[in-house]
Design a protein around this motif. Structure first.
Motif, PDB file in Angstrom:
ATOM      1  N   SER A  46     -23.624 -50.141  15.533  1.00 53.89           N
ATOM      2  CA  SER A  46     -21.605 -49.937  15.322  1.00 53.89           C
ATOM      3  C   SER A  46     -21.156 -48.956  15.082  1.00 53.89           C
ATOM      4  N   ALA A  47     -21.694 -47.810  15.922  1.00 55.53           N
ATOM      5  CA  ALA A  47     -21.269 -46.269  15.766  1.00 55.53           C
ATOM      6  C   ALA A  47     -20.762 -46.044  17.357  1.00 55.53           C
ATOM      7  N   ASN A  48     -21.371 -46.556  18.346  1.00 56.19           N
ATOM      8  CA  ASN A  48     -21.342 -46.793  19.012  1.00 56.19           C
ATOM      9  C   ASN A  48     -20.432 -48.105  20.246  1.00 56.19           C
ATOM     10  N   ALA A  49     -20.702 -48.680  19.399  1.00 52.10           N
ATOM     11  CA  ALA A  49     -20.044 -50.024  20.212  1.00 52.10           C
ATOM     12  C   ALA A  49     -19.128 -50.101  22.022  1.00 52.10           C
ATOM     13  N   PRO A  50     -17.496 -49.590  20.913  1.00 53.16           N
ATOM     14  CA  PRO A  50     -16.590 -50.045  22.028  1.00 53.16           C
ATOM     15  C   PRO A  50     -17.272 -48.505  23.851  1.00 53.16           C
ATOM     16  N   GLN A  51     -17.824 -47.206  23.030  1.00 52.32           N
ATOM     17  CA  GLN A  51     -18.475 -46.049  23.792  1.00 52.32           C
ATOM     18  C   GLN A  51     -19.201 -46.752  24.901  1.00 52.32           C
ATOM     19  N   ILE A  52     -20.827 -47.418  24.676  1.00 49.37           N
ATOM     20  CA  ILE A  52     -21.124 -47.946  25.152  1.00 49.37           C
ATOM     21  C   ILE A  52     -20.863 -48.874  26.224  1.00 49.37           C
TER      22      ILE A  52
ATOM     23  N   ALA B 276     -17.842 -58.483  18.398  1.00 51.03           N
ATOM     24  CA  ALA B 276     -18.114 -58.241  19.851  1.00 51.03           C
ATOM     25  C   ALA B 276     -16.217 -58.279  19.974  1.00 51.03           C
ATOM     26  N   ASP B 277     -15.535 -59.119  19.169  1.00 53.23           N
ATOM     27  CA  ASP B 277     -14.654 -59.088  18.903  1.00 53.23           C
ATOM     28  C   ASP B 277     -13.584 -57.724  19.077  1.00 53.23           C
ATOM     29  N   TRP B 278     -14.153 -56.643  17.770  1.00 48.91           N
ATOM     30  CA  TRP B 278     -13.867 -55.636  17.845  1.00 48.91           C
ATOM     31  C   TRP B 278     -13.196 -54.506  18.921  1.00 48.91           C
ATOM     32  N   VAL B 279     -15.009 -55.016  19.630  1.00 43.38           N
ATOM     33  CA  VAL B 279     -15.112 -54.210  20.840  1.00 43.38           C
ATOM     34  C   VAL B 279     -13.680 -54.567  22.243  1.00 43.38           C
ATOM     35  N   LYS B 280     -14.251 -55.399  22.492  1.00 46.66           N
ATOM     36  CA  LYS B 280     -13.437 -56.656  23.452  1.00 46.66           C
ATOM     37  C   LYS B 280     -11.643 -56.357  23.211  1.00 46.66           C
ATOM     38  N   LYS B 281     -10.946 -56.230  22.242  1.00 48.72           N
ATOM     39  CA  LYS B 281      -9.987 -55.093  21.379  1.00 48.72           C
ATOM     40  C   LYS B 281      -9.539 -53.697  21.463  1.00 48.72           C
ATOM     41  N   GLN B 282     -11.023 -53.281  22.345  1.00 49.89           N
ATOM     42  CA  GLN B 282     -10.891 -51.886  22.886  1.00 49.89           C
ATOM     43  C   GLN B 282     -11.054 -51.340  24.179  1.00 49.89           C
ATOM     44  N   VAL B 283     -11.756 -52.730  24.822  1.00 51.99           N
ATOM     45  CA  VAL B 283     -12.273 -52.853  25.694  1.00 51.99           C
ATOM     46  C   VAL B 283     -11.534 -53.675  27.213  1.00 51.99           C
ATOM     47  N   PRO B 284     -10.273 -53.966  26.720  1.00 54.96           N
ATOM     48  CA  PRO B 284      -9.972 -55.120  26.768  1.00 54.96           C
ATOM     49  C   PRO B 284      -9.869 -55.779  28.282  1.00 54.96           C
ATOM     50  N   TYR B 285     -10.477 -54.944  29.327  1.00 58.46           N
ATOM     51  CA  TYR B 285      -9.890 -54.861  30.723  1.00 58.46           C
ATOM     52  C   TYR B 285     -12.009 -55.538  31.240  1.00 58.46           C
ATOM     53  N   LYS B 286     -12.730 -55.323  30.051  1.00 56.91           N
ATOM     54  CA  LYS B 286     -14.019 -56.392  30.649  1.00 56.91           C
ATOM     55  C   LYS B 286     -14.459 -57.186  30.005  1.00 56.91           C
TER      56      LYS B 286
END
Ligand code: 13P
Ligand code: SF4
Length: 303
Positions: free
Chosen positions: A128-134, A152-162
């Motif tokens: 949970s500490a590095n998921a968006p960066q990874i 996954a949803d939280w990550v998607k919001k920060q990396v919308p282009y993937k």
């Protein structure tokens, strides 16, 4: 009584050259006897760094298993063998293999809350500490993400282009929190900042002032000028937050946010673990080698 047990734990620890690692959700008395208390990422880093023969892991099964993946030469003990993670258990390996066949250009990124077998099928792990960066730095436009759909949803919001093909898992302790709980608690403590874990539902995350891993919450509370915080994660973290921030107030988002598996471990079971060498967590070598690559890649991708 507790003092006698604590003395005996200390004696056996020395005798066996053991160290105790404890997750932030553990009971207060376990946090107090641990050599290190932290989140999943910190604990896996500690597991690599510590010089000892035995690691007593006070947490849940996947955490001890990660330590065993990283330390084939150390004895890793989980004091309560039934302490599992229901979210990690949602990933069916056979079905995941079918997904891998169906989406050949989407490698698996697995949350560390997974079994060694799932890690062995993964390109990299994350916490949970590095998921968006990874997810940002892996060289793929599309990935399979297991098992937490909220993370996954939280990550998607920060990396919308993937593209993120998400498994349908969730943590019962965090998923139980609804938007209404935030609104209600905020009414009682209008000046408090709302800090939640990324395993919470998207609509809960939307209402938060800050989203972080458990140790990320500790860092945020220390650095913040605010004096009051509503904490949206397992209530075990409040012990550390209060202890390390005397002058500040912390309220649980909901007092029923308890992970029963995290509470299994007691002083008695830690003592028995050291005395009886139980329960040894070992991963078959063929799986361990592949799982090791995925965990190690997490460290190298975001060092
Ligand atoms: P952290 O890595 O943020 O401590 O989370 C672990 C966990 O199990 C959350 O439910
Ligand atoms: Fe698993 Fe949730 Fe418990 Fe963490 S709090 S160990 S994710 S069930």
């Amino acid at each position: 009584m507790d003092n006698t047990i604590i003395e005996e734990i200390k004696r056996l620890k020395k005798q066996r050259n053991a160290i105790i690692l404890a997750h932030n959700y553990q009971r207060e008395e376990i946090q107090d006897i641990a050599d290190f208390v932290g989140d999943s990422l910190e604990l896996s880093r500690q597991a690599v760094q510590v010089q000892c023969d035995v690691i007593v892991f006070c947490g849940v099964h996947f955490m001890a298993e990660t330590a065993a993946i990283l330390n084939p030469d150390k004895t890793v003990l989980l004091p309560e063998i039934e302490a599992g993670c229901p979210m990690a258990d949602t990933v069916d390996v056979k079905e995941l293999k079918e997904w891998i066949k169906k989406y050949p250009s989407s490698p698996v990124i697995s949350y560390v809350n997974t079994t060694a077998e799932v890690k062995a099928l993964s390109y990299a792990c994350c916490t949970s500490a590095n998921a968006p960066q990874i997810v940002k730095v892996v060289p793929f436009d599309s990935i399979i993400f297991v098992p937490d759909k909220n993370l996954a949803d939280w990550v998607k919001k920060q990396v919308p282009y993937k593209e993120i093909i998400a498994w349908n898992g969730f943590c019962p302790t965090h998923h139980m929190i609804k938007k209404e709980d935030v609104i209600r608690t905020k009414k009682v403590h209008p000046d408090a900042l709302v800090v939640v874990h990324p395993e919470c539902r998207p609509e809960v995350i939307e209402l938060a002032d800050h989203v972080a891993s458990t140790s990320g919450m500790v860092r945020f509370a220390k650095a913040s000028q605010a004096k009051e915080f509503i904490i949206g994660t397992e209530i075990g973290l409040l012990y550390r937050l209060k202890k390390e921030n005397p002058g500040k107030n912390f309220y649980p988002l909901k007092s029923t946010m308890i992970c029963p598996n995290m509470k299994f471990t007691t002083l008695e079971s830690v003592l028995l673990a050291l005395k009886e060498n139980q329960y040894v967590i070992k991963v078959p070598e063929d799986i361990r080698i592949k799982a090791y690559e995925a965990v190690q890649r997490m460290f190298t991708l975001v060092s």
